[in-house]
Design a protein around this motif. Structure first.
Motif, PDB file in Angstrom:
ATOM      1  N   THR A  50       7.206   9.803  -6.477  1.00 41.02           N
ATOM      2  CA  THR A  50       8.628   9.554  -6.702  1.00 41.02           C
ATOM      3  C   THR A  50       8.818   8.249  -7.460  1.00 41.02           C
ATOM      4  N   ALA A  51      10.005   8.074  -8.003  1.00 43.80           N
ATOM      5  CA  ALA A  51      10.341   6.821  -8.680  1.00 43.80           C
ATOM      6  C   ALA A  51      10.607   5.730  -7.648  1.00 43.80           C
ATOM      7  N   ILE A  52      10.322   4.510  -8.034  1.00 43.36           N
ATOM      8  CA  ILE A  52      10.557   3.336  -7.194  1.00 43.36           C
ATOM      9  C   ILE A  52      11.535   2.419  -7.928  1.00 43.36           C
ATOM     10  N   VAL A  53      12.618   2.047  -7.273  1.00 47.55           N
ATOM     11  CA  VAL A  53      13.615   1.175  -7.902  1.00 47.55           C
ATOM     12  C   VAL A  53      13.635  -0.161  -7.160  1.00 47.55           C
ATOM     13  N   PRO A  54      13.098  -1.226  -7.779  1.00 49.95           N
ATOM     14  CA  PRO A  54      13.127  -2.545  -7.130  1.00 49.95           C
ATOM     15  C   PRO A  54      14.556  -3.088  -7.086  1.00 49.95           C
ATOM     16  N   ASN A  91       0.825  -1.218   0.000  1.00 45.90           N
ATOM     17  CA  ASN A  91       0.000   0.000   0.000  1.00 45.90           C
ATOM     18  C   ASN A  91       0.855   1.262   0.000  1.00 45.90           C
ATOM     19  N   ILE A  92       1.940   1.234   0.746  1.00 46.49           N
ATOM     20  CA  ILE A  92       2.801   2.408   0.829  1.00 46.49           C
ATOM     21  C   ILE A  92       3.509   2.656  -0.499  1.00 46.49           C
ATOM     22  N   ILE A  93       3.946   1.601  -1.159  1.00 46.24           N
ATOM     23  CA  ILE A  93       4.593   1.762  -2.460  1.00 46.24           C
ATOM     24  C   ILE A  93       3.628   2.354  -3.480  1.00 46.24           C
ATOM     25  N   GLU A  94       2.366   1.962  -3.440  1.00 44.78           N
ATOM     26  CA  GLU A  94       1.369   2.540  -4.354  1.00 44.78           C
ATOM     27  C   GLU A  94       1.246   4.049  -4.140  1.00 44.78           C
ATOM     28  N   VAL A 104      13.754   4.111  -2.672  1.00 40.85           N
ATOM     29  CA  VAL A 104      13.117   5.387  -2.988  1.00 40.85           C
ATOM     30  C   VAL A 104      14.003   6.496  -2.396  1.00 40.85           C
ATOM     31  N   SER A 105      13.675   7.735  -2.723  1.00 40.31           N
ATOM     32  CA  SER A 105      14.376   8.835  -2.071  1.00 40.31           C
ATOM     33  C   SER A 105      13.400   9.963  -1.816  1.00 40.31           C
ATOM     34  N   ASP A 106      13.657  10.717  -0.758  1.00 39.82           N
ATOM     35  CA  ASP A 106      12.817  11.875  -0.472  1.00 39.82           C
ATOM     36  C   ASP A 106      13.180  12.994  -1.441  1.00 39.82           C
ATOM     37  N   PRO A 107      12.495  14.138  -1.441  1.00 40.02           N
ATOM     38  CA  PRO A 107      12.766  15.192  -2.423  1.00 40.02           C
ATOM     39  C   PRO A 107      14.174  15.775  -2.351  1.00 40.02           C
ATOM     40  N   ASN A 108      14.925  15.441  -1.301  1.00 44.75           N
ATOM     41  CA  ASN A 108      16.280  15.967  -1.136  1.00 44.75           C
ATOM     42  C   ASN A 108      17.359  14.941  -1.454  1.00 44.75           C
ATOM     43  N   GLY A 109      16.926  13.800  -1.986  1.00 51.53           N
ATOM     44  CA  GLY A 109      17.878  12.766  -2.345  1.00 51.53           C
ATOM     45  C   GLY A 109      18.268  11.838  -1.209  1.00 51.53           C
ATOM     46  N   VAL A 110      17.584  11.946  -0.073  1.00 49.60           N
ATOM     47  CA  VAL A 110      17.861  11.042   1.037  1.00 49.60           C
ATOM     48  C   VAL A 110      17.295   9.662   0.693  1.00 49.60           C
ATOM     49  N   LYS A 111      18.158   8.683   0.627  1.00 42.65           N
ATOM     50  CA  LYS A 111      17.755   7.354   0.165  1.00 42.65           C
ATOM     51  C   LYS A 111      17.108   6.551   1.288  1.00 42.65           C
ATOM     52  N   VAL A 112      16.005   5.881   0.942  1.00 44.63           N
ATOM     53  CA  VAL A 112      15.290   5.025   1.877  1.00 44.63           C
ATOM     54  C   VAL A 112      15.125   3.656   1.225  1.00 44.63           C
ATOM     55  N   TYR A 113      15.626   2.637   1.920  1.00 44.92           N
ATOM     56  CA  TYR A 113      15.528   1.267   1.436  1.00 44.92           C
ATOM     57  C   TYR A 113      14.357   0.595   2.147  1.00 44.92           C
ATOM     58  N   LEU A 114      13.330   0.266   1.392  1.00 44.82           N
ATOM     59  CA  LEU A 114      12.159  -0.408   1.937  1.00 44.82           C
ATOM     60  C   LEU A 114      12.405  -1.909   1.844  1.00 44.82           C
TER      61      LEU A 114
END
Length: 232
Positions: free
Chosen positions: A75-79, A66-69, A86-96
């Motif tokens: 933002t772009a999603i990279v599997p 649900n969150i990925i949707e 994903v990354s926030d608008p400032n380029g902070v990377k988040v690995y789900l």
């Protein structure tokens, strides 16, 4: 999102050097390799030596569907194998990360490493409103501050909260994101311990006091992860 486990990830070209750095800072080694995990007692930090690793935040959860949707709308999603980047608008990377974190690591809930009291990650945002929207989708909720004040703090039930700052607010170096430590007026002996441990200081800060004392310092590890070790 209290069922989420958060791990700060830093990267390195030399695992032994980075391990030595954190051990000299008084962090406790929890796991030697794959993953190499440290803690200050309050949060988990992974040193990732893979050449594609980047500094950021790993979030573990059973199901991100649900969150990925929702994130796809902004933002772009990279599997990748094991999750989505994903990354926030400032380029902070988040690995789900898919699924719960392997291994159980009991934390004391109090920081015992040299930098002092851990207070989460700080992010400098060009567009504060869009940044807030991003982190809200990930389950973070405001606990203090506001857009009109220029800073906002968020928590999601994990050990790693988020502080968002407006641009040109902080008169010092800013590593995005940066580990934040607030030491309630007890920073001078902490700075002495940092020097005694032969930890390089990226910036000595005197701007916040009239006496010209170095009462705040900024550190930076080999992977570019910054530490704001502040007297607040």
């Amino acid at each position: 999102m209290s069922n989420t486990t958060a791990v700060v990830q830093t990267c390195t070209a030399n695992l032994a050097t980075s391990k030595d750095y954190y051990q000299r800072l008084g962090f406790t080694l929890l796991s030697e390799e794959k993953p190499t995990l440290f803690t200050d007692g309050k949060f988990l930090l992974e040193i990732n030596p893979e050449n594609t690793a980047r500094t950021g935040l790993k979030l573990y959860r059973k199901d991100w569907t649900n969150i990925i949707e929702l994130l796809k709308k902004i933002t772009a999603i990279v599997p990748f194998e094991g999750g989505h980047l994903v990354s926030d608008p400032n380029g902070v990377k988040v690995y789900l990360m898919d699924g719960e974190m392997k291994g159980t690591y009991k934390l004391d809930g109090e920081s015992s490493a040299i930098p002092g009291n851990f207070a989460g990650l700080s992010i400098e945002a060009v567009d504060v409103a869009k940044t807030v929207d991003f982190w809200k989708i990930l389950g973070y909720k405001k606990t203090m501050g506001g857009i009109e004040q220029g800073w906002i703090t968020f928590e999601n039930g994990s050990a790693v909260g988020i502080s968002i700052m407006k641009p040109m607010m902080c008169p010092h170096l800013f590593f995005n994101p940066g580990l934040t430590f607030f030491n309630g007026g007890k920073n001078l002996p902490i700075i002495e311990k940092i020097r005694a441990a032969s930890i390089p200081i990226a910036e000595e800060i005197t701007v916040f006091n009239k006496e010209g004392l170095v009462d705040n310092v900024i550190l930076c590890d080999a992977g570019g992860l910054g530490f704001f070790v502040f007297n607040d």
